[in-house]
Design a protein around this motif. Sequence first.
Motif, PDB file in Angstrom:
ATOM      1  N   GLN A   1       0.871  -1.178   0.000  1.00 37.70           N
ATOM      2  CA  GLN A   1       0.000   0.000   0.000  1.00 37.70           C
ATOM      3  C   GLN A   1       0.905   1.224   0.000  1.00 37.70           C
ATOM      4  N   VAL A   2       0.886   1.997  -1.082  1.00 36.41           N
ATOM      5  CA  VAL A   2       1.802   3.138  -1.174  1.00 36.41           C
ATOM      6  C   VAL A   2       1.077   4.475  -1.122  1.00 36.41           C
ATOM      7  N   VAL A   3      -0.216   4.491  -1.443  1.00 38.66           N
ATOM      8  CA  VAL A   3      -1.020   5.712  -1.343  1.00 38.66           C
ATOM      9  C   VAL A   3      -2.399   5.343  -0.804  1.00 38.66           C
ATOM     10  N   SER A   4      -3.284   6.314  -0.716  1.00 34.56           N
ATOM     11  CA  SER A   4      -4.628   6.091  -0.190  1.00 34.56           C
ATOM     12  C   SER A   4      -5.374   5.014  -0.980  1.00 34.56           C
ATOM     13  N   CYS A   5      -6.212   4.266  -0.274  1.00 32.80           N
ATOM     14  CA  CYS A   5      -7.029   3.239  -0.930  1.00 32.80           C
ATOM     15  C   CYS A   5      -8.045   3.851  -1.885  1.00 32.80           C
ATOM     16  N   ASN A   6      -8.197   5.171  -1.864  1.00 32.81           N
ATOM     17  CA  ASN A   6      -9.120   5.852  -2.771  1.00 32.81           C
ATOM     18  C   ASN A   6      -8.498   6.145  -4.140  1.00 32.81           C
ATOM     19  N   VAL A   7      -7.207   5.864  -4.281  1.00 29.44           N
ATOM     20  CA  VAL A   7      -6.495   6.203  -5.512  1.00 29.44           C
ATOM     21  C   VAL A   7      -6.278   4.964  -6.369  1.00 29.44           C
ATOM     22  N   ASN A   8      -6.773   5.019  -7.601  1.00 31.73           N
ATOM     23  CA  ASN A   8      -6.517   3.995  -8.614  1.00 31.73           C
ATOM     24  C   ASN A   8      -5.863   4.687  -9.806  1.00 31.73           C
ATOM     25  N   LEU A   9      -4.693   4.206 -10.181  1.00 31.10           N
ATOM     26  CA  LEU A   9      -3.923   4.846 -11.249  1.00 31.10           C
ATOM     27  C   LEU A   9      -3.748   3.868 -12.406  1.00 31.10           C
TER      28      LEU A   9
ATOM     29  N   ALA B   1      -0.818  -1.841 -28.130  1.00 27.33           N
ATOM     30  CA  ALA B   1      -1.238  -0.955 -27.046  1.00 27.33           C
ATOM     31  C   ALA B   1      -2.070  -1.727 -26.042  1.00 27.33           C
ATOM     32  N   GLN B   2      -1.955  -1.361 -24.791  1.00 30.18           N
ATOM     33  CA  GLN B   2      -2.733  -2.044 -23.760  1.00 30.18           C
ATOM     34  C   GLN B   2      -2.978  -1.143 -22.563  1.00 30.18           C
ATOM     35  N   LYS B   3      -3.822  -1.635 -21.682  1.00 32.17           N
ATOM     36  CA  LYS B   3      -4.163  -0.942 -20.441  1.00 32.17           C
ATOM     37  C   LYS B   3      -3.467  -1.641 -19.288  1.00 32.17           C
ATOM     38  N   THR B   4      -2.808  -0.838 -18.434  1.00 28.09           N
ATOM     39  CA  THR B   4      -2.078  -1.387 -17.300  1.00 28.09           C
ATOM     40  C   THR B   4      -2.507  -0.679 -16.021  1.00 28.09           C
ATOM     41  N   VAL B   5      -3.007  -1.443 -15.057  1.00 24.27           N
ATOM     42  CA  VAL B   5      -3.364  -0.892 -13.748  1.00 24.27           C
ATOM     43  C   VAL B   5      -2.087  -0.818 -12.909  1.00 24.27           C
ATOM     44  N   LEU B   6      -1.732   0.367 -12.485  1.00 27.70           N
ATOM     45  CA  LEU B   6      -0.491   0.597 -11.746  1.00 27.70           C
ATOM     46  C   LEU B   6      -0.712   0.656 -10.239  1.00 27.70           C
ATOM     47  N   LEU B   7      -1.760   1.361  -9.835  1.00 25.43           N
ATOM     48  CA  LEU B   7      -2.148   1.436  -8.428  1.00 25.43           C
ATOM     49  C   LEU B   7      -3.608   1.014  -8.326  1.00 25.43           C
ATOM     50  N   GLU B   8      -3.866  -0.011  -7.549  1.00 25.19           N
ATOM     51  CA  GLU B   8      -5.236  -0.484  -7.353  1.00 25.19           C
ATOM     52  C   GLU B   8      -5.589  -0.361  -5.884  1.00 25.19           C
ATOM     53  N   SER B   9      -6.552   0.516  -5.599  1.00 27.04           N
ATOM     54  CA  SER B   9      -6.916   0.829  -4.210  1.00 27.04           C
ATOM     55  C   SER B   9      -5.669   1.191  -3.402  1.00 27.04           C
ATOM     56  N   GLY B  10      -4.776   1.938  -4.045  1.00 26.31           N
ATOM     57  CA  GLY B  10      -3.569   2.415  -3.378  1.00 26.31           C
ATOM     58  C   GLY B  10      -2.417   1.442  -3.340  1.00 26.31           C
ATOM     59  N   VAL B  11      -2.624   0.210  -3.833  1.00 21.59           N
ATOM     60  CA  VAL B  11      -1.576  -0.810  -3.811  1.00 21.59           C
ATOM     61  C   VAL B  11      -0.825  -0.802  -5.140  1.00 21.59           C
TER      62      VAL B  11
ATOM     63  N   GLY C   1       8.135   4.695 -21.397  1.00 24.40           N
ATOM     64  CA  GLY C   1       7.377   5.912 -21.156  1.00 24.40           C
ATOM     65  C   GLY C   1       5.900   5.606 -21.024  1.00 24.40           C
ATOM     66  N   ALA C   2       5.184   6.490 -20.370  1.00 26.43           N
ATOM     67  CA  ALA C   2       3.745   6.312 -20.179  1.00 26.43           C
ATOM     68  C   ALA C   2       2.992   6.670 -21.451  1.00 26.43           C
ATOM     69  N   SER C   3       1.763   6.201 -21.551  1.00 23.35           N
ATOM     70  CA  SER C   3       0.869   6.582 -22.650  1.00 23.35           C
ATOM     71  C   SER C   3      -0.146   7.594 -22.114  1.00 23.35           C
ATOM     72  N   ASN C   4      -1.359   7.168 -21.829  1.00 24.00           N
ATOM     73  CA  ASN C   4      -2.340   8.019 -21.147  1.00 24.00           C
ATOM     74  C   ASN C   4      -2.359   7.611 -19.678  1.00 24.00           C
ATOM     75  N   LEU C   5      -1.809   8.452 -18.830  1.00 25.81           N
ATOM     76  CA  LEU C   5      -1.666   8.159 -17.404  1.00 25.81           C
ATOM     77  C   LEU C   5      -2.705   8.957 -16.626  1.00 25.81           C
ATOM     78  N   PHE C   6      -3.547   8.261 -15.834  1.00 22.24           N
ATOM     79  CA  PHE C   6      -4.620   8.991 -15.149  1.00 22.24           C
ATOM     80  C   PHE C   6      -5.126   8.265 -13.915  1.00 22.24           C
ATOM     81  N   ILE C   7      -5.669   9.055 -12.999  1.00 21.87           N
ATOM     82  CA  ILE C   7      -6.391   8.534 -11.837  1.00 21.87           C
ATOM     83  C   ILE C   7      -7.839   8.314 -12.259  1.00 21.87           C
TER      84      ILE C   7
ATOM     85  N   LEU D   1      -0.425  11.793  -1.127  1.00 14.17           N
ATOM     86  CA  LEU D   1      -1.419  10.945  -1.784  1.00 14.17           C
ATOM     87  C   LEU D   1      -2.010   9.910  -0.837  1.00 14.17           C
ATOM     88  N   SER D   2      -1.348   9.660   0.288  1.00  9.86           N
ATOM     89  CA  SER D   2      -1.923   8.771   1.302  1.00  9.86           C
ATOM     90  C   SER D   2      -3.070   9.451   2.048  1.00  9.86           C
TER      91      SER D   2
END
Length: 458
Positions: free
Chosen positions: A281-289, A311-321, A354-360, A427-428
């Motif tokens: 857990q690196v940030v708040s559980c409310n953050v999905n990146l 091209a693909q979709k990659t979940v980097l932070l899920e519920s802050g993890v 490098g990132a593509s479209n990076l978003f919360i 972000l926590s």
Amino acid sequence: MSITIDLPKEGFVESVAYWMLDRLQNRKNIKEGDVLYKANVSFALSFMDGDLDEKLEGQSVSLGLRVIDAEGRQGIAYTNMLTKDVLTQVIEWATYNCQNNDPNPFAGLNHECNRAFQDQDIFDPLITEGPGFERGEKICSSISDEVRCIDKRVTSIREAFYGEGYEQTLYLSSAGFYGWQRETVARCDVTLIMSDDNKVEIGGFGEERRYANDLDYLSIARHAVQRTGLTLGGNPLKSGRYIVVLDSVAAASIVSLLEDSLLADSVHKGKSWLAGKMGHQVVSCNVNLVDDATVKRGIGSYAFDGEGVPAQKTVLLESGVLTNFLYNLEHARMDGVPSTGNCVRGTGSLPEVGASNLFITPGTRNLRSLLSGISFGIYVVDLLGLHTFDSTTGDLSLGVKGACIRKGMIEEPVSGMTIAGNIYDILSRVVEVGSDLKFYGSVGSPSLVIEDVASAGN
């Protein structure tokens, strides 16, 4: 006047690329190679205080060859001239550079070539057909008129900018990959000066889209005036700990700071504060990146990356993890994982990450609803000093511009304050995420509500 496209014919470019790869077969110790070709055409113009200030138009062509030997040494050379003599020299230079580099057991081409790519809808044919300078002048003129009409406190429109561009890319490899990508972009920006009672503020707003007609330039003008007026004459509050609401623009700037820390090459170089934190857990559980190159009409979208990986979709932070890093082929092989399709490269550079479209990802409540529950806090529309962020440690110190929140209402302007600490800690403390996801270029975020943020002021 519209964009003048005078680029080499695609069939000719393909024949050149195949010819170069064919010549590699006669090279001792060269195991494989690839060709990357990029060509672009663009125009831009800007107005200052309602008058035409500058016109620019240009185009470029570049072709790069990468060769790889049996021990993973890589060599690259490139040119903007597609004559046989020059291309022969490019082969020689790439081979020479390969021989003088260090072995790399993880270097190599994509041997799982997939030609079934998704159409991300990133090409607007109108941009290649026009409308060019005539439309750009009308847009900049309309923006200038709109800004003047909205607020009489505007004393100068330093720039009303409009530009369009078209790029085509060919990637061809000796492993059997072949693919073209065609993409367009349109951009509009406004920068203005506003004054009132000897108080002066400079501000602005801008957006870019894949399709020219997706740009609402009058809305951009209104946002520029609104955001500048919001902070005009701002003063600092007392130092303390505040609830801070970052609007989507300010929040997106925080997201942009995260990119380098999420790249596998940064992790391997010891330049990421997230190194060693996979599964934690690196940030708040409310953050999905998320990083998603498949977003329709996304500025960072593509059909395949610089190594021919889809091209693909990659979940980097899920519920802050922390669940993933971003990879190209080389670093994926180092870690024994699949590439995430995040190779970026120019014609004269080796593959990087490098990132593509990076978003919360967005929540469910709109900004008005988020503000309604805050009795006192700071509404932030601009963060200053982003360049001072240390991606290795996560430490930051940022200036704040915005307004005071009182009983759910945005009131007097605030500036001259700073927030400092660590991006992990900040972000926590995210307690709510808004529903108003917006992209600014290839980075996006909804509004964020962050509690108990140390803020220095009076």
